[in-house]
Design an enzyme around this catalytic site. Structure first.
Site, PDB file in Angstrom:
ATOM      1  N   SER A 264     -12.163   4.725 -62.154  1.00  0.00           N
ATOM      2  CA  SER A 264     -12.314   4.593 -60.874  1.00  0.00           C
ATOM      3  C   SER A 264     -12.020   3.262 -60.676  1.00  0.00           C
ATOM      4  O   SER A 264     -12.035   2.491 -61.637  1.00  0.00           O
ATOM      5  CB  SER A 264     -13.387   5.571 -59.881  1.00  0.00           C
ATOM      6  N   ASN A 265     -12.769   2.937 -59.187  1.00  0.00           N
ATOM      7  CA  ASN A 265     -13.035   1.132 -59.116  1.00  0.00           C
ATOM      8  C   ASN A 265     -13.897   1.380 -57.655  1.00  0.00           C
ATOM      9  O   ASN A 265     -14.469   2.190 -57.497  1.00  0.00           O
ATOM     10  CB  ASN A 265     -11.863   0.868 -58.739  1.00  0.00           C
TER      11      ASN A 265
END
Ligand code: C5P
Length: 228
Positions: free
Chosen positions: A29-30
């Site tokens: 993810s980020n």
């Protein structure tokens, strides 16, 4: 400041990160907080629009009067966006979509293997959600975002053209205290239409004010485009 500038409009906004599973307990993810997308949803609703927020996992409350669809992966976000794209007037791709996902997520938890000092993950590209919405024959007015660390205008103008967008909100993410996770942001707004190329500098300001300006400009440009 409520107004009715967007009354009768349906605005669809993607927001937040996506999560791409590696196995049942891990994901890629980020750091997207979703704040900008949620601020856009709030601003559009305040201007009288019907708003649907397609949201990745974020720690934010749903803005009042906004319909929220929770998704996790880029493919789920893509599916929701395609379902709604044909029936909205304005589509804003604000999500930080993971560019890649695991080619085949493991069915069971990946185990650390004795004697192995590395692990190779095979990734494949996710669909470009905003570009696919912009490529539809029944396309709404499409706004994208561009986060850049240099040559902001050139890269953003290229992204605008390459993805077939009507407008792009370009952020210099190397600026301290702005952008990712912050409450303030600045942007360069670029558009293209029958009148040619246009642009406007939006100076550092709270994301709520910036969101209002983006929604106002998008509605203005959409009207100008529809008039041709
Ligand atoms: O190419 P890049 O990721 O920099 O483009 C950013 C813009 O494209 C944003 O509007 C983002 O929401 C959108 N995007 C998308 N689907 C992807 C990647 C980016 O909609 N897979």
């Amino acid at each position: 400041t409520g107004s009715h500038a967007a009354a009768g409009f349906h605005v669809v906004i993607t927001a937040g990160p996506t999560r791409e599973p590696l196995d049942p307990v891990r994901y890629l993810s980020n750091h997207s907080s979703g704040k900008m997308g949620y601020a856009l949803a709030t601003a559009a609703a305040a201007q009288g629009a019907r708003v649907t927020l397609i949201s990745g996992p974020v720690a934010l409350a749903t803005p009042p009067g906004v319909e929220r669809l929770d998704v996790e992966t880029a493919r789920e976000m893509h599916e929701a966006a395609q379902r709604l794209a044909g029936e909205c007037d304005l589509f804003i791709g604000c999500a930080a979509v993971a560019d890649y996902r695991a080619e085949s997520p493991a069915e069971h938890k990946l185990k650390k293997r004795d004697g192995e000092t590395g692990l190779t993950l095979r990734l494949i590209e996710n669909p470009d959600i905003v570009a696919e919405v912009a490529a539809r024959p029944d396309r709404p007015f499409v706004v994208g975002f561009a986060a850049e660390t240099r040559d902001l205008e050139a890269y953003a103008r290229d992204k605008l053209n390459r993805k077939g967008l009507d407008m792009i909100v370009a952020n210099d993410v190397s600026a301290a205290g702005l952008g990712f996770g912050a409450d303030d942001n600045a942007a360069l707004l670029l558009w293209r239409d029958a009148d040619g190329d246009g642009g406007e500098v939006l100076p550092p300001q709270p994301k709520s004010a910036l969101a209002r300006a983006v929604i106002e400009r998008a509605l203005e440009r959409r009207r100008a485009t529809a008039a041709h």
